[in-house]
Every structure is written in C-alpha cells, then in structure tokens.
Design an enzyme around this catalytic site. Structure first.
Site, short mmCIF file in Angstrom:
data_model
loop_
_atom_site.label_atom_id
_atom_site.label_comp_id
_atom_site.label_asym_id
_atom_site.label_seq_id
_atom_site.Cartn_x
_atom_site.Cartn_y
_atom_site.Cartn_z
N CYS A 38 -5.51 -57.52 7.42
CA CYS A 38 -5.52 -56.19 6.81
C CYS A 38 -6.43 -55.29 7.62
O CYS A 38 -7.30 -55.75 8.35
CB CYS A 38 -6.03 -56.35 5.38
SG CYS A 38 -6.32 -54.81 4.51
N THR A 40 -8.88 -53.75 6.56
CA THR A 40 -10.26 -54.06 6.17
C THR A 40 -10.85 -55.14 7.08
O THR A 40 -12.03 -55.07 7.45
CB THR A 40 -10.28 -54.55 4.70
OG1 THR A 40 -9.67 -53.55 3.89
CG2 THR A 40 -11.69 -54.81 4.21
N HIS A 43 -12.08 -53.54 10.15
CA HIS A 43 -13.38 -52.89 9.97
C HIS A 43 -14.50 -53.93 10.08
O HIS A 43 -15.55 -53.69 10.69
CB HIS A 43 -13.48 -52.20 8.61
CG HIS A 43 -12.64 -50.96 8.51
ND1 HIS A 43 -12.94 -49.81 9.19
CD2 HIS A 43 -11.52 -50.70 7.80
CE1 HIS A 43 -12.02 -48.89 8.91
NE2 HIS A 43 -11.15 -49.42 8.08
N GLU A 64 -5.91 -61.55 2.04
CA GLU A 64 -4.46 -61.56 1.80
C GLU A 64 -3.96 -62.94 2.21
O GLU A 64 -3.94 -63.27 3.40
CB GLU A 64 -3.77 -60.49 2.65
CG GLU A 64 -4.21 -59.07 2.33
CD GLU A 64 -3.50 -58.03 3.18
OE1 GLU A 64 -2.59 -58.38 3.96
OE2 GLU A 64 -3.87 -56.85 3.07
N CYS A 93 -14.61 -57.80 -13.72
CA CYS A 93 -15.57 -58.41 -14.66
C CYS A 93 -14.96 -58.75 -16.01
O CYS A 93 -15.41 -59.67 -16.69
CB CYS A 93 -16.80 -57.52 -14.82
SG CYS A 93 -16.53 -56.06 -15.86
N CYS A 99 -12.16 -52.26 -17.61
CA CYS A 99 -11.45 -53.52 -17.82
C CYS A 99 -10.90 -53.61 -19.24
O CYS A 99 -9.78 -54.06 -19.47
CB CYS A 99 -12.38 -54.71 -17.55
SG CYS A 99 -12.59 -55.06 -15.79
N ARG A 200 5.90 -47.55 15.28
CA ARG A 200 5.99 -47.42 13.82
C ARG A 200 7.13 -46.51 13.39
O ARG A 200 7.70 -46.70 12.31
CB ARG A 200 4.65 -46.92 13.29
CG ARG A 200 3.60 -48.02 13.40
CD ARG A 200 2.23 -47.58 12.98
NE ARG A 200 1.37 -48.74 12.76
CZ ARG A 200 0.09 -48.67 12.45
NH1 ARG A 200 -0.49 -47.49 12.32
NH2 ARG A 200 -0.61 -49.76 12.25
ZN LIG Z 1 -6.03 -55.74 2.44
ZN LIG Z 2 -14.83 -54.53 -15.25
#
Ligand SMILES: [Zn+2]
Ligand SMILES: [Zn+2]
Length: 342
Positions: A38, A40, A43, A64, A93, A99, A200
């Site tokens: 990914c 991320t 990074h 992933e 959480c 949540c 792309r």
């Molecule tokens: Zn990702």
């Molecule tokens: Zn939460």
C-alpha cells in the site's frame, strides 16, 4: 519466522527474524497466503515526516493480507481453523462514542496494523478476530489480499448515489482504479477518470472507464462539461492534488456530491465557498471502511463477479523481493504489487 520490518528509525525496511506470535484472548493466528503493498508502506519505507512521527521501530509492516486461520485464541467462537480471511487494518476500541454509534471507522482510539502494532508481512500474524474478515473461497487470493484498499474505494463510491449517475474519479492510483470498476458494477451511467501517467491511463481504460482525460495539454473542465452538460452528478477525489479539488467543485452539478479520499500534502486548502454554498454541494471526507457495512457490500460485489480488478495487479512477487516492489511503486511504475509467501 521471517518478517519484513522497519527495524531502525531510518529509510528502508529489512527481513528480520521474529518470534512466531501466539493468539491471546479474542485473537486469531493467520498463516499468510498473499499480501499487498500500500502507499502507506511506501511512506514507512521512505521514512517521511509522517512515518518518523508515528512509527516506533522495530515493527513488522504490512496491513493488506489474506490467509488461513491456523489457531484460535480464547473466547473466539465465530471463526474457525482453516477459514479463509483477509485483514481490516483498523483495530478499533468498541467503546468510544463513535464505535457505539456505528461509526467505528472514525474511532478515536484506532490502532493500525503494520503502523501502530505489528503487521502482516510475515509468515504468521496474530490479529483481533473481528479484523480477520471471512472471505469467499471463490475470491482469488491476490485479490482477497487487498480488500482493505478495495474497501476504501467501495466506501467512497457508496457515499452517494451511483446507479444511472455520471461520476468523475480524479486520480487513477489503485484505489481510483478500484472505484472505476465498482461504479461500473453498480450501474453508473458514465465514469470519467482523470490521470497523468500513461500506464495508469491504460489501466483505467482496462477496468472500464468510459473516458480518461489527461490534464497534460487538455482543458479538463471543458472536456468533462462537454461530455456531461450541466456537470457530473458526483466526484470521487482520489488524487490528493489541489487542482483536482478545485476541478471537482467546478464540474460537479448543483446539488451533487464530492467524496474526498485523497490526502493533500498541504492539508490547508482554499475552496471557492460561493460555489460550495450556492451550488448546494455535499462534500464528505472518507476514511477507512464502514465497520462492517463496507465489508458486507464488498463480499457481495466480489461474489457477484462484476468487479474487474485483475488489470490493477501489475506485479506478483515473492515477499523477499520487497526492495524491488518498493522501488517500482516509488517510480509510479506499478498498480498493485502482491507478495506471495509460499
Ligand atoms: Zn493500505
Ligand atoms: Zn472506538
């Protein structure tokens, strides 16, 4: 076991020897079959400012992935050994206001796999059982591996009406490409994409974009308005580029929606508020996947066979070739890179 980790606070990642994890209460142990790289991870690999501030090495990276459950921790009743599952990267959480109100995708206590806790670029990974999402056996493992990213696209697409709508998607990175395929599967009247990179642009056509406009040498807004007089019904902003944000506001029709997933390197952006207000626009930020609505929608779409995602997987590699994968991604030479662990 061997794992890909950020071992030290500096650029790069490496293969380390890590102890095989044991599932605790409410957790499952997964033997990896495939994992996907990914943005991320890039990074983290590059060790930019965000990564340096967020990550405390040593950490096994990767969020992933898919595989089979090989061990159940205590109190896990709704998962079983041998089950094919994929990762949801947000560990939430369960008790904050969000949540409790069905908005766990914006849980204030979110921990991210492969960022805040050890991730899944390893032979085995242990995660909370809710984060191990049951996946139909008919889904190829290379596609099952990146449902976390596909879920971002589906969440963005389904943020507003799609069927019979004209949709502009700006930025054809993997999530933009997934969004094109999802819009087509859900019956969009027309999908227009914007992208600079020739690789792309070609991928966007392969996954079903009706038209792809390159900003190079083109008046993009004029082309879009020629295709869709009066403006498009919805814009999915996937590029994180400021010019795409102002394009979105210019070409969306009055009363339309703009769904924002792309992240801007300078988060302070100027909007033409007259257009936003007097066109009556709805602008929505999108983060993560709705837990667990997006996952249910995704399983239905995957099982329907209507999503064409294979063109997006441009590289398949053994996980030990991760340097190669990161460099390809850095150079913009890849769609999705999938690792195998056999
Ligand atoms: Zn990702
Ligand atoms: Zn939460």
């Amino acid at each position: 076991m061997r794992a890909i980790a950020k071992a030290r606070p500096e650029p790069g990642v490496e293969i380390i020897d890590a102890p095989e994890p044991t599932p605790g209460v409410g957790e499952v142990k997964i033997e990896l079959e495939a994992a996907s790289v990914c943005g991320t991870d890039l990074h983290i690999y590059s060790w930019d400012e965000w990564a340096a501030n967020r990550i405390k090495p040593p950490k096994i990276i990767g969020h992933e992935f898919c595989g089979r459950i090989v061990e159940l921790g205590a109190d896990v009743e709704d998962r079983h050994i041998g089950q094919f599952v994929a990762s949801e990267s947000h560990i939430v959480c369960g008790h904050c206001r969000q949540c409790l109100q069905g908005q766990a995708h914006v849980c204030v206590n979110t921990k991210i796999l492969g960022v805040d806790v050890d991730g899944g670029f390893a032979k085995y990974v242990v995660i909370p059982k809710d984060n191990a999402r049951p996946t139909d056996e008919s889904v190829p493992r290379e596609i099952a591996s990146f449902q976390d990213a596909l879920g971002n696209a589906i969440h963005t697409v389904m943020d507003g009406p799609v069927k019979d709508q004209t949709i502009l998607i700006t930025g054809m990175g993997p999530i933009g490409l997934f969004a094109v395929s999802t819009c087509k599967a859900l019956g969009a009247a027309k999908v227009i994409a914007t992208e600079l990179s020739p690789l792309r642009i070609e991928l966007a056509r392969q996954v079903g974009a009706d038209q792809v406009v390159s900003p190079i040498g083109n008046d993009v807004a004029a082309e879009i308005l020629r295709e869709c007089p009066g403006g498009v019904d919805g814009v999915l902003e996937m590029s994180g580029h400021p010019s795409s944000l102002s394009l979105a506001i210019d070409v969306v029709r009055p009363g339309g929606r703009i769904s924002l997933l792309g992240v801007y390197s300078d988060s302070k952006q100027t909007l033409d508020m007259d257009k936003v207000i007097f066109k009556g626009l709805r602008i929505q930020g999108i983060v993560g996947r709705k837990l667990w609505e997006t996952w249910d929608q995704m399983q239905d779409l995957l099982k329907s066979g209507k999503l064409d995602l294979t063109p997006v997987v441009t590289h398949r590699m053994h996980y030990t070739e991760f340097h190669n994968a990161m460099e390809l991604m850095k150079a913009g030479q890849a769609g999705k890179v999938v690792f195998f662990f056999d």
